[in-house]
Design a protein around this motif. Structure first.
Motif, PDB file in Angstrom:
ATOM      1  N   TRP A  15       0.860  -1.188   0.152  1.00  0.00           N
ATOM      2  CA  TRP A  15      -0.015   0.012  -0.140  1.00  0.00           C
ATOM      3  C   TRP A  15       0.828   1.411   0.059  1.00  0.00           C
ATOM      4  O   TRP A  15       2.051   1.051   0.375  1.00  0.00           O
ATOM      5  N   ASP A  17       0.338   5.503   0.693  1.00  0.00           N
ATOM      6  CA  ASP A  17      -0.409   6.859   0.909  1.00  0.00           C
ATOM      7  C   ASP A  17       0.179   8.027   1.130  1.00  0.00           C
ATOM      8  O   ASP A  17       1.517   7.849   1.262  1.00  0.00           O
ATOM      9  N   THR A  19       0.307  11.944   2.690  1.00  0.00           N
ATOM     10  CA  THR A  19       0.024  12.933   3.713  1.00  0.00           C
ATOM     11  C   THR A  19       0.187  14.356   3.308  1.00  0.00           C
ATOM     12  O   THR A  19       1.283  14.435   2.766  1.00  0.00           O
ATOM     13  N   GLN A  23      -6.030  18.093   1.667  1.00  0.00           N
ATOM     14  CA  GLN A  23      -6.615  16.644   1.142  1.00  0.00           C
ATOM     15  C   GLN A  23      -7.326  16.901  -0.191  1.00  0.00           C
ATOM     16  O   GLN A  23      -7.311  16.267  -1.185  1.00  0.00           O
ATOM     17  N   TYR A  48      -9.519   9.775   6.442  1.00  0.00           N
ATOM     18  CA  TYR A  48      -8.798   8.999   5.442  1.00  0.00           C
ATOM     19  C   TYR A  48      -9.589   8.606   4.271  1.00  0.00           C
ATOM     20  O   TYR A  48     -10.668   8.119   4.262  1.00  0.00           O
ATOM     21  N   VAL A  50      -9.740   6.501   0.906  1.00  0.00           N
ATOM     22  CA  VAL A  50      -9.327   5.443  -0.230  1.00  0.00           C
ATOM     23  C   VAL A  50      -9.605   5.705  -1.603  1.00  0.00           C
ATOM     24  O   VAL A  50     -10.728   5.814  -1.963  1.00  0.00           O
ATOM     25  N   ALA A  59      -4.426   3.398  -3.545  1.00  0.00           N
ATOM     26  CA  ALA A  59      -3.821   4.283  -2.637  1.00  0.00           C
ATOM     27  C   ALA A  59      -4.775   5.173  -1.860  1.00  0.00           C
ATOM     28  O   ALA A  59      -5.975   5.053  -2.007  1.00  0.00           O
ATOM     29  N   GLY A  60      -3.971   5.694  -0.870  1.00  0.00           N
ATOM     30  CA  GLY A  60      -4.772   6.691   0.096  1.00  0.00           C
ATOM     31  C   GLY A  60      -4.358   8.048   0.304  1.00  0.00           C
ATOM     32  O   GLY A  60      -2.955   8.265  -0.220  1.00  0.00           O
ATOM     33  N   ILE A  61      -5.120   8.869   0.547  1.00  0.00           N
ATOM     34  CA  ILE A  61      -4.859  10.117   0.770  1.00  0.00           C
ATOM     35  C   ILE A  61      -5.155  10.798   2.142  1.00  0.00           C
ATOM     36  O   ILE A  61      -6.331  10.741   2.320  1.00  0.00           O
ATOM     37  N   TRP A  77       4.814  10.483  -0.007  1.00  0.00           N
ATOM     38  CA  TRP A  77       4.149   9.290  -0.064  1.00  0.00           C
ATOM     39  C   TRP A  77       5.036   8.179   0.839  1.00  0.00           C
ATOM     40  O   TRP A  77       6.075   8.333   0.784  1.00  0.00           O
TER      41      TRP A  77
END
Length: 262
Positions: A15, A17, A19, A23, A48, A50, A59-61, A77
């Motif tokens: 995975w 993500d 930060t 956002q 959060y 997805v 991916a996540g942000i 990342w």
């Protein structure tokens, strides 16, 4: 195989993500760049998000938030490595010279995680899957295709990742200056020194996203406020280039060379 339907073997990047301070701006940027879909998530998990491609998570942000008296984390990342037991992995990390930045925590019922730095300073996450095992689309345009450790000390990194996460790091026969990350004998990522980076670059993990056309994607990213780090170039493994998004998150693009038959 682009679609992943079973949990990743321990030690495998599973995975990534981002930060980031804003956002929603990041959601908009990566939606336009890669075609990702998604929105701010539940406040129970800090909003959060997805992100999905073809309705599968890629991916996540998340919003960068200060924890106590510490400043918010940088825009970056993060690569997460799979683990069967996050607590045991945390113990192995600290026993072998790593540092826990965020201790093991439960993420609802979907998994357990931690964030650590290896002895050379490269920051990574660890993910123990419960209901969620990680990215379900990889190695195709718009998805992660490669995770790479860039380190000031390959020898120290090799010893650490073997002892802490059962990852082998060894020179690739076709590119002796470049190292492969192996789990159970299978290449799962890469590693290299910092000799090709600007002086002062710290050890770090880099994320590579596959695209159909590196040059046009670079142009689109720059028009949307991103900045060029490494101009598009041809390499033995494909055409690639590096960027930062408008908030400073660095990432690579690559159109890999077609696989040779036989």
């Amino acid at each position: 195989m682009p679609v992943v339907s079973t949990p990743y073997p321990p030690g495998t990047p599973c995975w990534v993500d981002l930060t980031v301070p804003d956002q929603q701006a990041a959601l908009d940027f990566y939606r336009d760049l890669f075609g990702w879909q998604g929105q701010r998530g539940s406040e129970e998990f800090g909003g959060y998000a997805v992100l999905t491609l073809k309705d599968k998570p890629v991916a996540g942000i998340m919003t960068a938030m200060a924890m106590g008296d510490t400043p918010p984390p940088p825009t970056v990342w993060t690569t997460y490595l799979a683990s069967a037991d996050a607590e045991a992995t945390a113990t192995r990390i600290t026993a072998n010279g790593g540092t826990l930045l965020f201790p093991v925590m439960d993420v609802g019922t979907i998994g357990r995680m931690l964030v650590a730095a290896d002895p050379t300073g490269a920051v990574f996450g660890v993910w123990q899957p419960l209901e969620f095992f990680g990215a379900q689309i990889v190695n195709e345009p718009g998805a992660v295709i490669w995770n790479e450790l860039n380190t000031s000390d390959i020898k120290a990194a090799t010893a650490f990742y073997k002892a802490a996460l059962d990852i082998d790091i060894a020179p690739m026969p076709e590119m002796p200056e470049y190292h492969g990350l192996k789990v159970d004998g299978r290449d799962v990522g890469g590693a290299q020194g910092l000799q090709h980076h600007p002086e002062g670059t710290p050890s770090h993990w880099a994320t590579y996203f596959a695209v159909d056309d590196v040059d046009s994607t670079v142009d689109a990213a720059v028009r949307a406020g991103g900045s060029l780090l490494v101009p598009a170039m041809d390499t033995p493994v494909g055409r690639m280039g590096a960027l930062t998004d408008p908030q400073g998150g660095a990432f690579w693009l690559i159109k890999p060379q077609p696989m040779q038959a036989g």
